[in-house]
Enzyme design. Sequence first.
Site, short mmCIF file in Angstrom:
data_model
loop_
_atom_site.label_atom_id
_atom_site.label_comp_id
_atom_site.label_asym_id
_atom_site.label_seq_id
_atom_site.Cartn_x
_atom_site.Cartn_y
_atom_site.Cartn_z
N LYS A 22 0.83 -1.21 0.00
CA LYS A 22 0.00 0.00 0.00
C LYS A 22 0.86 1.26 0.00
O LYS A 22 0.64 2.18 -0.80
CB LYS A 22 -0.92 0.00 1.22
CG LYS A 22 -1.59 1.35 1.52
CD LYS A 22 -2.16 1.39 2.91
CE LYS A 22 -2.65 2.77 3.30
NZ LYS A 22 -1.59 3.79 3.41
N ASN A 23 1.84 1.31 0.91
CA ASN A 23 2.62 2.55 1.06
C ASN A 23 3.56 2.80 -0.11
O ASN A 23 4.13 3.88 -0.21
CB ASN A 23 3.40 2.51 2.37
CG ASN A 23 2.49 2.64 3.59
OD1 ASN A 23 1.40 3.18 3.50
ND2 ASN A 23 2.95 2.15 4.73
N CYS A 116 -6.09 8.96 7.83
CA CYS A 116 -6.41 8.55 9.20
C CYS A 116 -6.02 9.62 10.20
O CYS A 116 -4.99 10.28 10.06
CB CYS A 116 -5.67 7.26 9.55
SG CYS A 116 -6.28 5.80 8.69
N ARG A 121 0.02 15.47 11.17
CA ARG A 121 0.88 15.04 10.07
C ARG A 121 1.00 16.19 9.08
O ARG A 121 0.47 16.16 7.98
CB ARG A 121 0.31 13.78 9.40
CG ARG A 121 0.26 12.60 10.34
CD ARG A 121 0.07 11.30 9.61
NE ARG A 121 -1.31 11.14 9.19
CZ ARG A 121 -1.73 10.13 8.42
NH1 ARG A 121 -0.89 9.24 7.99
NH2 ARG A 121 -3.00 10.02 8.10
N ILE A 123 2.31 18.98 6.35
CA ILE A 123 3.04 18.81 5.10
C ILE A 123 4.10 19.89 4.95
O ILE A 123 4.57 20.16 3.85
CB ILE A 123 2.07 18.82 3.89
CG1 ILE A 123 1.28 20.12 3.81
CG2 ILE A 123 1.14 17.63 3.94
CD1 ILE A 123 0.51 20.28 2.51
N ASP A 304 3.48 1.49 12.07
CA ASP A 304 2.28 0.84 11.53
C ASP A 304 2.07 -0.56 12.10
O ASP A 304 1.00 -1.14 11.91
CB ASP A 304 2.36 0.75 9.99
CG ASP A 304 1.99 2.05 9.31
OD1 ASP A 304 1.59 3.00 10.01
OD2 ASP A 304 2.10 2.12 8.08
N ILE A 326 6.49 8.27 16.72
CA ILE A 326 6.22 8.86 15.40
C ILE A 326 4.95 9.71 15.41
O ILE A 326 4.96 10.88 15.02
CB ILE A 326 6.11 7.76 14.32
CG1 ILE A 326 7.32 6.81 14.38
CG2 ILE A 326 5.99 8.40 12.94
CD1 ILE A 326 8.66 7.42 14.08
N ARG A 396 -8.97 0.06 3.42
CA ARG A 396 -8.05 0.98 2.75
C ARG A 396 -6.68 0.36 2.55
O ARG A 396 -5.94 0.76 1.64
CB ARG A 396 -7.88 2.27 3.58
CG ARG A 396 -9.00 3.28 3.48
CD ARG A 396 -8.59 4.59 4.16
NE ARG A 396 -7.25 4.93 3.79
CZ ARG A 396 -6.27 5.23 4.66
NH1 ARG A 396 -6.51 5.21 5.95
NH2 ARG A 396 -5.07 5.52 4.23
#
Length: 417
Positions: A22-23, A116, A121, A123, A304, A326, A396
């Site tokens: 996915k990532n 999520c 987070r 940018i 994760d 994180i 997802r």
Amino acid sequence: MKILEIKGGHKLTGTIRISGAKNSVVALIPAAILSSEDVTICNVPDITDTKALCEILDFLEVDVKKATESLIINSHNMVNKEIPSDYTKKLRASYYFMGALLGKYKKVTMALPGGCSIGARPINLHLKGFEALGATVTNNDNIYTVEAKELKGANIYLDFASVGATINIMLAAVLAKGTTIIDNAAKEPEIVNVATLLNNMGAKIRGAGTSSIEITGVEKLNKCFHEVIPDRIEAGTYVILGAAIGENLKITNIIPEHLEALTSKLEEMGVFLDIGTDYIIVSSSNNYKPINVKTQTYPGFATDLQQPLTPLLTLCKGQSKIEETIYENRFMHIPYLNQMGANIRVKNQTSTIIGPTKLTGTDVVATDLRAGASLVIAGLMAKGTTRITNVEHILRGYENIVEKLLDVGAKLELKEI
């Protein structure tokens, strides 16, 4: 609305094949538009994040052909227009269109990305990188416009080794004039996978996978064929599940080196792992020792995987700790695990899991993608029935999760209510 109903307590045996990452794919799809020729991406996971990115491609009038586990993307007729929040709010990774469109057209306008709610987070590192390349950034009511007369290579130091910022700057820099150096770059395997795609298209990138990446700008990018790497987070999730309730559960199509931070911790617990060239076989035990885990950027323990790991630690005899470094809001699964019978306390970004405790099925909520994975594992471990709402978060990031679990003996059903 979908609900996942799980009848727990059944041993899992058989084989689970891991899908494309996915990532990785969420960056590869936007990266493909940097070429105006066919870019073929295979081993593409069938998840809602992939579909959401293809919706953005359709909006930009990019030609997308879909086949089994592959996409052929051709942006020859693409129209660079403002991407509204209806598209960007569906996933965080929509921000990769910022770097790709800026790199190709020297201008991008799009709404702030969603994703999520696992903590702040921002940018800002992405935008700082774009500005270093010569772009100006304006923000009007969370609609960002980033533009430049031309992009020029620069030395960019990241205050934090951000995966998203590292990739986004790479996307913007591959067609810039001169050489760009990203220092304190993130080292995740997904970054190497994206750099390999770009190099296959004709880019000149060196050092991906290290803390210093050098990008020498080229005039154009060409067609290529590229494969998505296996999803190390999906693989880790199922390995954890095998340690909890597996009986010779085999996880295939993996790159074991990508999982070393996890597998070393599991072995410290007392989990026996048969690790092959592209598989891991794992069985559960009733004699696990407590461990301490600290999340870090790659090659450290992945943030994760800390949520999926938590229910497994309820089997340990003693006190385990997970320190999250994180994201500050990554313990939203804990109240639900406690509701199921766990004994977990959270203080100062550290969860303390006291075991062993037995879990009992109940009604819970998936607050985010990996919290949802944690609750799936807990539900499969628990006695009785667990019902998980907000299942859309889980879908997802985990391709065919219900089918894969049914194939190895789980009792669960995805229902519409």
